[in-house]
Scaffold this active site. Structure first.
Site, mmCIF file in Angstrom:
data_model
loop_
_atom_site.group_PDB
_atom_site.id
_atom_site.type_symbol
_atom_site.label_atom_id
_atom_site.label_comp_id
_atom_site.label_asym_id
_atom_site.label_seq_id
_atom_site.Cartn_x
_atom_site.Cartn_y
_atom_site.Cartn_z
ATOM 1 N N LYS A 52 0.840 -1.204 0.000
ATOM 2 C CA LYS A 52 0.000 0.000 0.000
ATOM 3 C C LYS A 52 0.875 1.255 0.000
ATOM 4 O O LYS A 52 0.646 2.199 -0.766
ATOM 5 C CB LYS A 52 -0.921 -0.002 1.237
ATOM 6 C CG LYS A 52 -2.036 -1.035 1.149
ATOM 7 C CD LYS A 52 -2.772 -1.250 2.474
ATOM 8 C CE LYS A 52 -3.785 -2.384 2.308
ATOM 9 N NZ LYS A 52 -4.524 -2.731 3.538
ATOM 10 N N GLN A 96 -4.731 -1.390 9.755
ATOM 11 C CA GLN A 96 -4.636 -2.724 9.164
ATOM 12 C C GLN A 96 -5.195 -3.773 10.130
ATOM 13 O O GLN A 96 -4.823 -3.810 11.303
ATOM 14 C CB GLN A 96 -3.167 -3.033 8.807
ATOM 15 C CG GLN A 96 -2.964 -4.333 8.055
ATOM 16 C CD GLN A 96 -3.582 -4.344 6.647
ATOM 17 O OE1 GLN A 96 -3.719 -3.308 6.003
ATOM 18 N NE2 GLN A 96 -3.980 -5.513 6.186
ATOM 19 N N ASP A 119 -11.192 2.933 4.395
ATOM 20 C CA ASP A 119 -11.574 1.514 4.366
ATOM 21 C C ASP A 119 -13.094 1.350 4.289
ATOM 22 O O ASP A 119 -13.584 0.249 4.027
ATOM 23 C CB ASP A 119 -11.082 0.822 5.645
ATOM 24 C CG ASP A 119 -9.857 -0.039 5.400
ATOM 25 O OD1 ASP A 119 -9.739 -0.562 4.275
ATOM 26 O OD2 ASP A 119 -9.051 -0.199 6.325
HETATM 27 N N1 GUN Z 1 -7.040 -6.777 6.378
HETATM 28 C C1 GUN Z 1 -7.433 -7.538 5.335
HETATM 29 N N2 GUN Z 1 -8.097 -6.793 4.420
HETATM 30 C C2 GUN Z 1 -8.126 -5.537 4.903
HETATM 31 C C3 GUN Z 1 -8.658 -4.312 4.408
HETATM 32 O O1 GUN Z 1 -9.268 -4.225 3.349
HETATM 33 N N3 GUN Z 1 -8.467 -3.232 5.203
HETATM 34 C C4 GUN Z 1 -7.830 -3.301 6.398
HETATM 35 N N4 GUN Z 1 -7.704 -2.192 7.111
HETATM 36 N N5 GUN Z 1 -7.314 -4.413 6.878
HETATM 37 C C5 GUN Z 1 -7.469 -5.522 6.131
#
Ligand code: GUN
Length: 303
Positions: A52, A96, A119
């Site tokens: 990311k 995350q 998100d």
């Molecule tokens: N962990 C797995 N997928 C995601 C996601 O789309 N966003 C976040 N913040 N954590 C994750």
């Protein structure tokens, strides 16, 4: 032969558009900024977060990584989020998941300012999605919709079946498909006669986190099959079970000690008219949509 829905290619299209939007913001003196909170050291999360941050750099988005240890308290994380909420240079905040068991995840997600919730997990954004209002939407399901749209796959009037009811994928996926006028069924571990339900699906989305769970008998002839699963298979027997003697997968296994398998058994795609491969399908879209959400958040708040 079914059409392969190439997530890497579609992600490339989205990222190119995001890069243009970033430049337009920069010309007005705004540099979009994303803050990522990564707690502890979970290997898979570290890989995702690194990816990311790297993509932010490629598109001209400022990014910042906060890496508290796994012993961090909910209160300490709340303080961190409050500081990010108050910063004008930060447009998006991503925590995350999963977080360590002692952290109150729901409380933390609710602490993120809804306008910075890239998100789409904050209850305000969940509610906006539910009521069909504009807002920030969860990246993976939003990416799936973007893929269907860009490849002219019709949704309105179709039977869509989503396997999995997570807050991150299953539920928002179902809501997005419903908002696009599909007839939607959500299945899960307690669904009776699951194959009977999935066989009705014109669009089948698998998001359950179980390798090769969807078998060929569960797929209607000509269905569009979207595989959200990213599962790591670490035994040679399992690799053989999923991929037979495929030399490419065998070589990957020998090199890395594991192979990535989706929630859909590779043979099940044969019945489909179009499908997303794993890897190279939905996974690539999630990050592209995170970038798109960050720019959208910047435009809405500072544009
Ligand atoms: N962990 C797995 N997928 C995601 C996601 O789309 N966003 C976040 N913040 N954590 C994750």
């Amino acid at each position: 032969m079914p059409l392969v829905l190439d997530g890497v290619e579609i992600a490339g299209e989205i990222k190119a558009e995001v890069a243009v939007a970033v430049q337009a913001l920069k010309e007005r003196g705004v540099v979009p900024g994303l803050a990522v909170i990564l707690v502890g050291s979970v290997a898979a999360s570290e890989i995702y977060v690194r990816s990311k941050v790297k993509t932010c750099g490629e598109l001209g988005i400022y990014s910042e990584m906060l890496t508290p240890p796994k012993t961090v308290t909910t209160d300490e994380l709340l303080t961190m989020v409050a500081a990010l909420n108050g910063r004008d240079d930060i447009d998006g905040i991503l925590i995350q998941l999963p977080l360590p068991g002692h952290v109150d995840t729901k409380r933390l997600l609710e602490a993120v300012a809804p306008e910075k919730d890239v998100d789409g997990f904050h209850p305000v954004n969940v509610g906006r999605l539910q009521s069909g209002q504009p807002g920030l939407q969860p990246c993976t399901p939003a990416g799936v919709m973007e893929m269907l749209r860009r490849r002219d796959i019709p949704v309105a009037g179709k039977n869509a079946v989503v396997i999995g009811r997570s807050d991150i994928v299953g539920k928002p996926m179902a809501m997005l498909l419903l908002n696009a006028s599909a007839t939607v069924t959500i299945c899960h571990s307690k669904t009776a006669n699951l194959a009977g339900v999935t066989q009705q699906a014109d669009i089948l989305v698998a998001a359950i986190g179980r390798p090769g769970f969807v078998t060929e008998d569960m797929v209607k002839q000509g269905a569009v099959v979207i595989d959200v699963g990213i599962n790591r298979v670490v035994s040679e027997d399992k690799v053989r079970e999923f991929f037979g003697d495929d030399p490419k997968r065998q070589a990957t296994f020998e090199k890395r000690g594991s192979v990535v398998v989706g929630d859909v058994h590779p043979e099940a795609f044969r019945a489909s008219s179009a499908y997303t491969p794993v890897p190279g399908g939905v996974g690539a879209l999630t990050i592209a949509m995170l970038m798109a959400n960050t720019v959208k958040a910047a435009e809405l708040r500072r544009g």
